[in-house]
Design a protein around this motif. Structure first.
Motif, PDB file in Angstrom:
ATOM      1  N   ALA A 311     -12.626   5.712  17.437  1.00  0.00           N
ATOM      2  CA  ALA A 311     -14.022   5.999  17.114  1.00  0.00           C
ATOM      3  C   ALA A 311     -14.177   6.533  15.700  1.00  0.00           C
ATOM      4  O   ALA A 311     -13.290   7.183  15.157  1.00  0.00           O
ATOM      5  CB  ALA A 311     -14.604   7.003  18.108  1.00  0.00           C
ATOM      6  N   LEU A 313     -17.451   8.560  13.648  1.00  0.00           N
ATOM      7  CA  LEU A 313     -18.733   9.221  13.872  1.00  0.00           C
ATOM      8  C   LEU A 313     -19.419   9.475  12.540  1.00  0.00           C
ATOM      9  O   LEU A 313     -18.872  10.166  11.679  1.00  0.00           O
ATOM     10  CB  LEU A 313     -18.516  10.541  14.613  1.00  0.00           C
ATOM     11  CG  LEU A 313     -19.710  11.492  14.716  1.00  0.00           C
ATOM     12  CD1 LEU A 313     -20.823  10.884  15.566  1.00  0.00           C
ATOM     13  CD2 LEU A 313     -19.274  12.843  15.285  1.00  0.00           C
ATOM     14  N   TRP A 361     -15.227   2.049  18.238  1.00  0.00           N
ATOM     15  CA  TRP A 361     -16.583   2.536  18.510  1.00  0.00           C
ATOM     16  C   TRP A 361     -17.158   3.152  17.245  1.00  0.00           C
ATOM     17  O   TRP A 361     -16.545   4.020  16.624  1.00  0.00           O
ATOM     18  CB  TRP A 361     -16.577   3.568  19.638  1.00  0.00           C
ATOM     19  CG  TRP A 361     -16.187   2.974  20.960  1.00  0.00           C
ATOM     20  CD1 TRP A 361     -14.981   3.100  21.592  1.00  0.00           C
ATOM     21  CD2 TRP A 361     -17.002   2.155  21.812  1.00  0.00           C
ATOM     22  NE1 TRP A 361     -14.987   2.402  22.778  1.00  0.00           N
ATOM     23  CE2 TRP A 361     -16.222   1.818  22.945  1.00  0.00           C
ATOM     24  CE3 TRP A 361     -18.311   1.677  21.730  1.00  0.00           C
ATOM     25  CZ2 TRP A 361     -16.699   1.025  23.975  1.00  0.00           C
ATOM     26  CZ3 TRP A 361     -18.803   0.884  22.752  1.00  0.00           C
ATOM     27  CH2 TRP A 361     -18.011   0.556  23.867  1.00  0.00           C
ATOM     28  N   LEU A 363     -19.970   5.439  16.251  1.00  0.00           N
ATOM     29  CA  LEU A 363     -20.933   6.414  16.764  1.00  0.00           C
ATOM     30  C   LEU A 363     -21.801   6.919  15.622  1.00  0.00           C
ATOM     31  O   LEU A 363     -21.300   7.160  14.517  1.00  0.00           O
ATOM     32  CB  LEU A 363     -20.211   7.596  17.403  1.00  0.00           C
ATOM     33  CG  LEU A 363     -19.148   7.286  18.460  1.00  0.00           C
ATOM     34  CD1 LEU A 363     -18.525   8.587  18.955  1.00  0.00           C
ATOM     35  CD2 LEU A 363     -19.735   6.491  19.617  1.00  0.00           C
ATOM     36  N   LEU A 431     -26.342   8.215  19.100  1.00  0.00           N
ATOM     37  CA  LEU A 431     -26.434   9.410  19.940  1.00  0.00           C
ATOM     38  C   LEU A 431     -27.543  10.283  19.375  1.00  0.00           C
ATOM     39  O   LEU A 431     -27.471  10.727  18.223  1.00  0.00           O
ATOM     40  CB  LEU A 431     -25.103  10.165  19.936  1.00  0.00           C
ATOM     41  CG  LEU A 431     -23.895   9.347  20.381  1.00  0.00           C
ATOM     42  CD1 LEU A 431     -22.606  10.085  20.069  1.00  0.00           C
ATOM     43  CD2 LEU A 431     -23.987   9.019  21.867  1.00  0.00           C
ATOM     44  N   ALA A 517     -17.909   2.910  26.646  1.00  0.00           N
ATOM     45  CA  ALA A 517     -18.481   4.211  26.288  1.00  0.00           C
ATOM     46  C   ALA A 517     -19.464   4.587  27.381  1.00  0.00           C
ATOM     47  O   ALA A 517     -20.356   3.793  27.717  1.00  0.00           O
ATOM     48  CB  ALA A 517     -19.186   4.142  24.942  1.00  0.00           C
TER      49      ALA A 517
END
Length: 557
Positions: A311, A313, A361, A363, A431, A517
């Motif tokens: 991931a 972020l 991923w 994010l 998110l 996820a």
């Protein structure tokens, strides 16, 4: 110099020190403090370390450590007085500090409200550490933190707590307690509204002040913001969570003023409350001092974290650079390409980072909702007004529009979606916080052709509020009553939105594996009760490569 002696010394805003073993050093001319576990503190930690300890912004080799020292009764937060003070710190691989791997000292004082931030370097990746501070003859509570996995490393699982919108006056922070009681989190993502700027009686739980704000006024000046941050840091559940795992945070508007934009805010009146530029400098400085974040005034808050190959972020700042929100008379065109929510530099940073990322991923810590939402026109005016209050924008021609979110800045959203679509980027998960409700949505490449063409450029999981009012509170009704009709109408108008809960308060847990996820939502029984229970509400997941979400019956264990 003896442990705990406060003296006049040069203030170091952030200490960056790398250690592989226990070391003594000199920093800014102040002799280091030997940190022996055999030493006996001569002052109670509760007197000196009233605001606890915290860590944040983990990388594979670094982590921010934070605390606030109260060297004497006069040195209260925001007072601007009190002696400069030497503060020692140490990091160990065990909670009893038998193997100390990093240590050092720094100084703090009234110039930075006696807060301490240390950027510790040279740590091992993917490792739990314990840390503590010493000052004024006292030893702090012990905190625990974790570094991120090594760059490119194979990672089988990551798990994050996800929270937003924690209003002190509206209830207790039981959501933080429930997260602190878990032993499976790598970090907590706080997506904004960590605190609220309002005076007592201005914004609370159904107009009931559960516990009043300090200072007893709307916060406008630097001493105000410092005191408000300090009050929140005395909450025992927030302290417990900060001491348990590192935080990765961004701000939304209430760290400053409601519906903030680059040069003003809905909740700021020039003249009566001074210039917004002064207020902006004040809240950004207080945030830099009081949060465990790799940010100092004058820098940028948006930043990126890598967690091995699993991931990446990207945390956004959607208040510092945005254009003013469109008003109820549609005084600006929401589609005007000159209008921005990110600012040009941050938009380039975000889109180029997404295009280059090799993480599975992607994010995005996103303070306000990016999924397009068409609110229904069939609702009563009372319910339309409630939706308008929830979204923080006035009714436009009698209808609520999501103008404080990305819906009010469609050119920037189109640019992000175009990069995701044109580069074939998969596994993007936004998110989101802010909106005091829970949502799970696909992000359609075109809302006109969806769902006949179910092409999605990513998904969005929105966490609800820790305590801040939602629809049932605004309407003064029981949860899951009046909201059912609203949710049904929203779902009909927006087939890409798969889940909406307009009534619950609580927290989320995001679980990442190479396969999927999954977001689990948890709801509090009663936000106004300090011992509130919590229960699993619902779960949704996106399988790798699909860009589509599906409901899951069980939360991660």
């Amino acid at each position: 110099m003896p442990d705990g002696v406060c003296k006049k010394a040069k203030i170091h805003h952030v200490s960056r020190v790398s250690f592989r073993r226990r070391t003594l050093l000199k920093a800014g001319g102040v002799a280091a403090i030997a940190l022996s576990s055999a030493e006996v503190a001569v002052a109670a930690p509760s007197d000196v370390f009233v605001h606890g300890v915290a860590s944040g912004d983990p990388t594979p080799s670094n982590v921010i450590l934070w605390t606030r020292v109260t060297p004497g009764p006069s040195a209260s937060p925001g007072s601007g007085i009190g002696p400069d003070c030497a503060v020692g710190w140490e990091v160990a691989t065990d909670p009893r500090f038998r193997r100390v791997v990093a240590s050092g000292s720094t100084t703090t004082g009234a110039a930075r409200d006696h807060t301490v931030k240390v950027d510790v370097a040279g740590l091992a990746p993917d490792t739990w550490y314990w840390y503590r501070f010493r000052a004024a003859g006292a030893v702090s509570p012990v905190g625990r933190t974790r570094t991120a996995p090594a760059l490119g490393a194979s990672v089988e699982r990551l798990r994050f707590g996800v929270v937003s919108c924690s209003n002190w006056q509206a209830g207790y922070f039981s959501a933080y307690r429930h997260l602190a009681d878990r032993d499976d989190l790598d970090a907590v993502l706080h997506l904004g509204d960590y605190l609220y700027e309002y005076a007592p009686g201005e914004y609370q739980a159904r107009d009931v002040v559960v516990r009043p704000h300090d200072p007893p006024t709307e916060v406008i000046t630097l001493p105000h913001y410092r005191r408000r941050h300090a009050q929140y840091k005395t909450d025992p559940d927030l302290q417990a969570l900060h001491a348990r795992v590192p935080f990765i945070t961004t701000w939304d508007d209430h760290e400053s003023a409601n519906n903030a934009w680059a040069d003003g805010a809905e909740n700021h009146t020039e003249g009566a409350e001074g210039s917004y530029a002064d207020r902006k400098r004040a809240w950004q400085r207080a945030y830099a001092e009081w949060m465990p974040v790799r940010y100092e005034p004058g820098g940028v808050l948006y930043r990126r974290f890598a967690f091995g190959a699993l991931a990446e972020l990207s945390m956004l700042d959607l208040r510092s650079y945005r254009s003013e929100q469109v008003g109820s008379r549609l005084d600006h065109d929401v589609h005007d390409p000159a209008r921005t929510i990110t600012g040009d530099a941050q938009l380039r940073w975000l889109t180029s980072g997404l295009a280059r990322s090799r993480a599975q991923w992607k994010l995005i810590g996103n303070p306000v909702m990016i999924a397009p939402v068409r609110f229904p026109s069939t609702l009563s005016i009372e319910r339309r007004r409630a939706l308008g209050e929830l979204t923080g924008t006035p009714l436009v021609q009698g209808l609520p529009l999501n103008l404080d979110q990305w819906d009010g800045y469609t050119a920037d959203r189109d640019a992000v979606f175009a990069v995701l679509r044109d580069h074939g980027i998969r596994n993007t998960v936004f998110l989101t916080g802010d909106i005091h409700s829970a949502w799970a949505a696909e992000l359609p490449s075109s809302t006109r052709s969806y769902p006949l063409d179910r092409e999605s450029v990513g998904v969005e999981f929105v966490c609800t509020s820790v305590t801040s009012d939602n629809i049932d509170d605004i309407l003064r009704v029981r949860p899951q009553t009046a909201s059912r009709a609203i949710v049904g109408a929203i779902r009909v108008n927006n087939p890409h939105i798969k889940h909406v809960d307009l009534d619950s308060h609580g927290f989320c847990v995001l679980d990442l594996t190479p396969q999927r996820a999954q977001m689990d939502w948890y709801a509090l029984t009663d936000r106004t009760a300090p011992d509130s229970a919590a229960h699993h509400s619902t779960s949704y997941a996106v399988r790798t490569g699909t860009q589509q979400i599906e409901q899951v019956q069980e939360p991660v264990r």
